[in-house]
Design a protein around this motif. Structure first.
Motif, PDB file in Angstrom:
ATOM      1  N   ILE A  50       0.846  -1.191   0.000  1.00 18.32           N
ATOM      2  CA  ILE A  50       0.000   0.000   0.000  1.00 18.32           C
ATOM      3  C   ILE A  50       0.882   1.242   0.000  1.00 18.32           C
ATOM      4  O   ILE A  50       1.864   1.315   0.752  1.00 18.32           O
ATOM      5  N   THR A  51       0.508   2.232  -0.820  1.00 13.91           N
ATOM      6  CA  THR A  51       1.290   3.468  -0.831  1.00 13.91           C
ATOM      7  C   THR A  51       1.333   4.036   0.589  1.00 13.91           C
ATOM      8  O   THR A  51       0.369   3.917   1.354  1.00 13.91           O
ATOM      9  N   ARG A  52       2.450   4.626   0.932  1.00 10.65           N
ATOM     10  CA  ARG A  52       2.624   5.180   2.288  1.00 10.65           C
ATOM     11  C   ARG A  52       1.509   6.173   2.619  1.00 10.65           C
ATOM     12  O   ARG A  52       1.015   6.207   3.733  1.00 10.65           O
ATOM     13  N   GLU A  53       1.120   6.982   1.642  1.00  7.33           N
ATOM     14  CA  GLU A  53       0.090   7.996   1.877  1.00  7.33           C
ATOM     15  C   GLU A  53      -1.254   7.348   2.226  1.00  7.33           C
ATOM     16  O   GLU A  53      -1.928   7.768   3.168  1.00  7.33           O
ATOM     17  N   PHE A  54      -1.629   6.334   1.473  1.00  6.34           N
ATOM     18  CA  PHE A  54      -2.897   5.655   1.730  1.00  6.34           C
ATOM     19  C   PHE A  54      -2.816   4.822   3.005  1.00  6.34           C
ATOM     20  O   PHE A  54      -3.771   4.764   3.788  1.00  6.34           O
ATOM     21  N   PHE A  55      -1.684   4.187   3.232  1.00  2.62           N
ATOM     22  CA  PHE A  55      -1.465   3.401   4.448  1.00  2.62           C
ATOM     23  C   PHE A  55      -1.710   4.271   5.688  1.00  2.62           C
ATOM     24  O   PHE A  55      -2.296   3.824   6.664  1.00  2.62           O
ATOM     25  N   ALA A  56      -1.277   5.516   5.631  1.00  5.71           N
ATOM     26  CA  ALA A  56      -1.420   6.439   6.762  1.00  5.71           C
ATOM     27  C   ALA A  56      -2.876   6.733   7.097  1.00  5.71           C
ATOM     28  O   ALA A  56      -3.184   7.151   8.226  1.00  5.71           O
ATOM     29  N   THR A  57      -3.810   6.487   6.169  1.00  3.43           N
ATOM     30  CA  THR A  57      -5.223   6.751   6.457  1.00  3.43           C
ATOM     31  C   THR A  57      -5.835   5.677   7.351  1.00  3.43           C
ATOM     32  O   THR A  57      -6.944   5.858   7.843  1.00  3.43           O
ATOM     33  N   PHE A  58      -5.122   4.562   7.589  1.00  7.68           N
ATOM     34  CA  PHE A  58      -5.643   3.474   8.406  1.00  7.68           C
ATOM     35  C   PHE A  58      -5.291   3.601   9.885  1.00  7.68           C
ATOM     36  O   PHE A  58      -5.742   2.792  10.695  1.00  7.68           O
ATOM     37  N   THR A  59      -4.466   4.580  10.247  1.00  4.67           N
ATOM     38  CA  THR A  59      -3.996   4.677  11.621  1.00  4.67           C
ATOM     39  C   THR A  59      -3.661   6.113  11.988  1.00  4.67           C
ATOM     40  O   THR A  59      -3.397   6.937  11.109  1.00  4.67           O
ATOM     41  N   GLU A  60      -3.696   6.384  13.283  1.00  6.65           N
ATOM     42  CA  GLU A  60      -3.248   7.678  13.795  1.00  6.65           C
ATOM     43  C   GLU A  60      -1.764   7.633  14.148  1.00  6.65           C
ATOM     44  O   GLU A  60      -1.150   8.654  14.398  1.00  6.65           O
ATOM     45  N   LYS A  61      -1.185   6.424  14.171  1.00  7.64           N
ATOM     46  CA  LYS A  61       0.223   6.256  14.515  1.00  7.64           C
ATOM     47  C   LYS A  61       1.108   6.660  13.339  1.00  7.64           C
ATOM     48  O   LYS A  61       0.700   6.537  12.182  1.00  7.64           O
ATOM     49  N   PRO A  62       2.324   7.105  13.625  1.00 11.56           N
ATOM     50  CA  PRO A  62       3.246   7.401  12.524  1.00 11.56           C
ATOM     51  C   PRO A  62       3.625   6.114  11.801  1.00 11.56           C
ATOM     52  O   PRO A  62       3.708   5.045  12.406  1.00 11.56           O
ATOM     53  N   ILE A  63       3.835   6.215  10.506  1.00 10.63           N
ATOM     54  CA  ILE A  63       4.240   5.077   9.695  1.00 10.63           C
ATOM     55  C   ILE A  63       5.768   5.010   9.728  1.00 10.63           C
ATOM     56  O   ILE A  63       6.454   5.951   9.338  1.00 10.63           O
ATOM     57  N   ALA A  64       6.282   3.903  10.208  1.00 12.62           N
ATOM     58  CA  ALA A  64       7.732   3.731  10.319  1.00 12.62           C
ATOM     59  C   ALA A  64       8.363   3.641   8.936  1.00 12.62           C
ATOM     60  O   ALA A  64       7.740   3.179   7.982  1.00 12.62           O
ATOM     61  N   ASP A  65       9.603   4.071   8.848  1.00 17.26           N
ATOM     62  CA  ASP A  65      10.383   3.920   7.630  1.00 17.26           C
ATOM     63  C   ASP A  65      11.138   2.606   7.743  1.00 17.26           C
ATOM     64  O   ASP A  65      12.072   2.494   8.530  1.00 17.26           O
ATOM     65  N   PRO A  66      10.751   1.564   6.985  1.00 14.46           N
ATOM     66  CA  PRO A  66      11.368   0.253   7.149  1.00 14.46           C
ATOM     67  C   PRO A  66      12.834   0.204   6.737  1.00 14.46           C
ATOM     68  O   PRO A  66      13.517  -0.772   7.022  1.00 14.46           O
ATOM     69  N   ARG A  67      13.340   1.251   6.104  1.00 16.47           N
ATOM     70  CA  ARG A  67      14.769   1.284   5.784  1.00 16.47           C
ATOM     71  C   ARG A  67      15.606   1.552   7.025  1.00 16.47           C
ATOM     72  O   ARG A  67      16.779   1.225   7.063  1.00 16.47           O
ATOM     73  N   VAL A  68      14.989   2.126   8.074  1.00 19.73           N
ATOM     74  CA  VAL A  68      15.755   2.456   9.288  1.00 19.73           C
ATOM     75  C   VAL A  68      15.174   1.845  10.553  1.00 19.73           C
ATOM     76  O   VAL A  68      15.843   1.785  11.575  1.00 19.73           O
ATOM     77  N   THR A  69      13.903   1.400  10.518  1.00 24.06           N
ATOM     78  CA  THR A  69      13.244   0.843  11.692  1.00 24.06           C
ATOM     79  C   THR A  69      12.591  -0.479  11.326  1.00 24.06           C
ATOM     80  O   THR A  69      11.765  -0.528  10.421  1.00 24.06           O
ATOM     81  N   LEU A  70      12.956  -1.542  12.032  1.00 24.75           N
ATOM     82  CA  LEU A  70      12.313  -2.835  11.793  1.00 24.75           C
ATOM     83  C   LEU A  70      11.190  -3.000  12.802  1.00 24.75           C
ATOM     84  O   LEU A  70      11.411  -2.999  14.005  1.00 24.75           O
ATOM     85  N   GLN A  71       9.985  -3.134  12.300  1.00 26.54           N
ATOM     86  CA  GLN A  71       8.843  -3.348  13.174  1.00 26.54           C
ATOM     87  C   GLN A  71       8.361  -4.781  13.089  1.00 26.54           C
ATOM     88  O   GLN A  71       7.902  -5.350  14.055  1.00 26.54           O
ATOM     89  N   ASP A 115      13.076  -5.960   0.967  1.00 22.78           N
ATOM     90  CA  ASP A 115      12.587  -5.531  -0.341  1.00 22.78           C
ATOM     91  C   ASP A 115      13.107  -4.119  -0.617  1.00 22.78           C
ATOM     92  O   ASP A 115      13.757  -3.511   0.249  1.00 22.78           O
ATOM     93  N   PRO A 116      12.884  -3.563  -1.803  1.00 23.33           N
ATOM     94  CA  PRO A 116      13.433  -2.234  -2.112  1.00 23.33           C
ATOM     95  C   PRO A 116      12.979  -1.112  -1.179  1.00 23.33           C
ATOM     96  O   PRO A 116      13.656  -0.094  -1.074  1.00 23.33           O
ATOM     97  N   ASP A 117      11.872  -1.306  -0.466  1.00 22.35           N
ATOM     98  CA  ASP A 117      11.429  -0.307   0.510  1.00 22.35           C
ATOM     99  C   ASP A 117      12.010  -0.552   1.895  1.00 22.35           C
ATOM    100  O   ASP A 117      11.802   0.241   2.805  1.00 22.35           O
ATOM    101  N   GLY A 118      12.696  -1.673   2.083  1.00 20.41           N
ATOM    102  CA  GLY A 118      13.271  -1.998   3.387  1.00 20.41           C
ATOM    103  C   GLY A 118      12.427  -2.942   4.214  1.00 20.41           C
ATOM    104  O   GLY A 118      12.802  -3.286   5.337  1.00 20.41           O
ATOM    105  N   ASN A 119      11.269  -3.380   3.698  1.00 25.15           N
ATOM    106  CA  ASN A 119      10.449  -4.352   4.423  1.00 25.15           C
ATOM    107  C   ASN A 119      11.196  -5.678   4.484  1.00 25.15           C
ATOM    108  O   ASN A 119      11.761  -6.129   3.495  1.00 25.15           O
ATOM    109  N   SER A 120      11.204  -6.300   5.659  1.00 22.67           N
ATOM    110  CA  SER A 120      12.033  -7.469   5.917  1.00 22.67           C
ATOM    111  C   SER A 120      11.281  -8.783   5.719  1.00 22.67           C
ATOM    112  O   SER A 120      10.192  -8.972   6.241  1.00 22.67           O
ATOM    113  N   LEU A 121      11.917  -9.689   4.974  1.00 17.76           N
ATOM    114  CA  LEU A 121      11.403 -11.040   4.764  1.00 17.76           C
ATOM    115  C   LEU A 121      12.472 -12.020   5.226  1.00 17.76           C
ATOM    116  O   LEU A 121      13.656 -11.798   5.009  1.00 17.76           O
ATOM    117  N   GLY A 122      12.046 -13.108   5.840  1.00 21.40           N
ATOM    118  CA  GLY A 122      12.978 -14.148   6.239  1.00 21.40           C
ATOM    119  C   GLY A 122      12.645 -15.443   5.527  1.00 21.40           C
ATOM    120  O   GLY A 122      11.476 -15.744   5.287  1.00 21.40           O
TER     121      GLY A 122
END
Length: 142
Positions: A50-71, A115-122
């Motif tokens: 989901i695009t970061r902008e649209f993803f942000a409409t699902f929550t009041e929490k900040p959207i982490a940058d997966p290139r620097v923060t692993l959630q 992945d290219p956005d930094g999302n982690s797969l094992g």
């Protein structure tokens, strides 16, 4: 069997489609639009990119940058070490990165792929019955 949907924020939908199809996934066009792409891993596992902008409409929490923060990291058990190595090779060729060396515990072989956005797969292979045979195994890098 439960159906699993994993939603991930991305910056470029076309790049995400190219990356995940290079891993062997397919795209469900009926669940995709300009805001997100449904990546089909198998009959029961789906990634909603989901695009970061649209993803942000699902929550009041900040959207982490997966290139620097692993959630979170989604991990997949495969049928062999060769399958693990093959999917990592495909992911690296498609623009992913391997954030750390392979881990070889004797009974389990594991590699990570961002992945290219930094999302982690094992991806891992577990020797059948191997964990019971080596309970004190120490991790080594391959």
């Amino acid at each position: 069997m439960a159906t699993v949907f994993i939603s991930l924020p991305v910056t470029d939908l076309e790049r995400s489609k190219a990356f995940y199809t290079a891993l062997g996934c397919t795209i469900n066009p009926e669940m995709s639009d300009e805001n997100g792409v449904c990546v089909v891993w198998d009959d029961n596992i789906f990634f909603m990119m989901i695009t970061r902008e649209f993803f942000a409409t699902f929550t009041e929490k900040p959207i982490a940058d997966p290139r620097v923060t692993l959630q979170t990291s989604a991990s997949f058990a495969l049928d062999s070490r060769d399958e693990v190595d093959a999917v990592i090779a495909k992911g690296l060729a498609a623009g992913g990165t391997e954030p750390q060396p392979a881990q070889d515990y004797g009974f389990m072989y594991s590699r990570d792929l961002d992945d290219p956005d930094g999302n982690s797969l094992g991806f891992l292979y577990m020797v059948p019955g191997g964990a019971e045979q080596e309970p004190a195994a120490q991790a080594t890098t391959a």
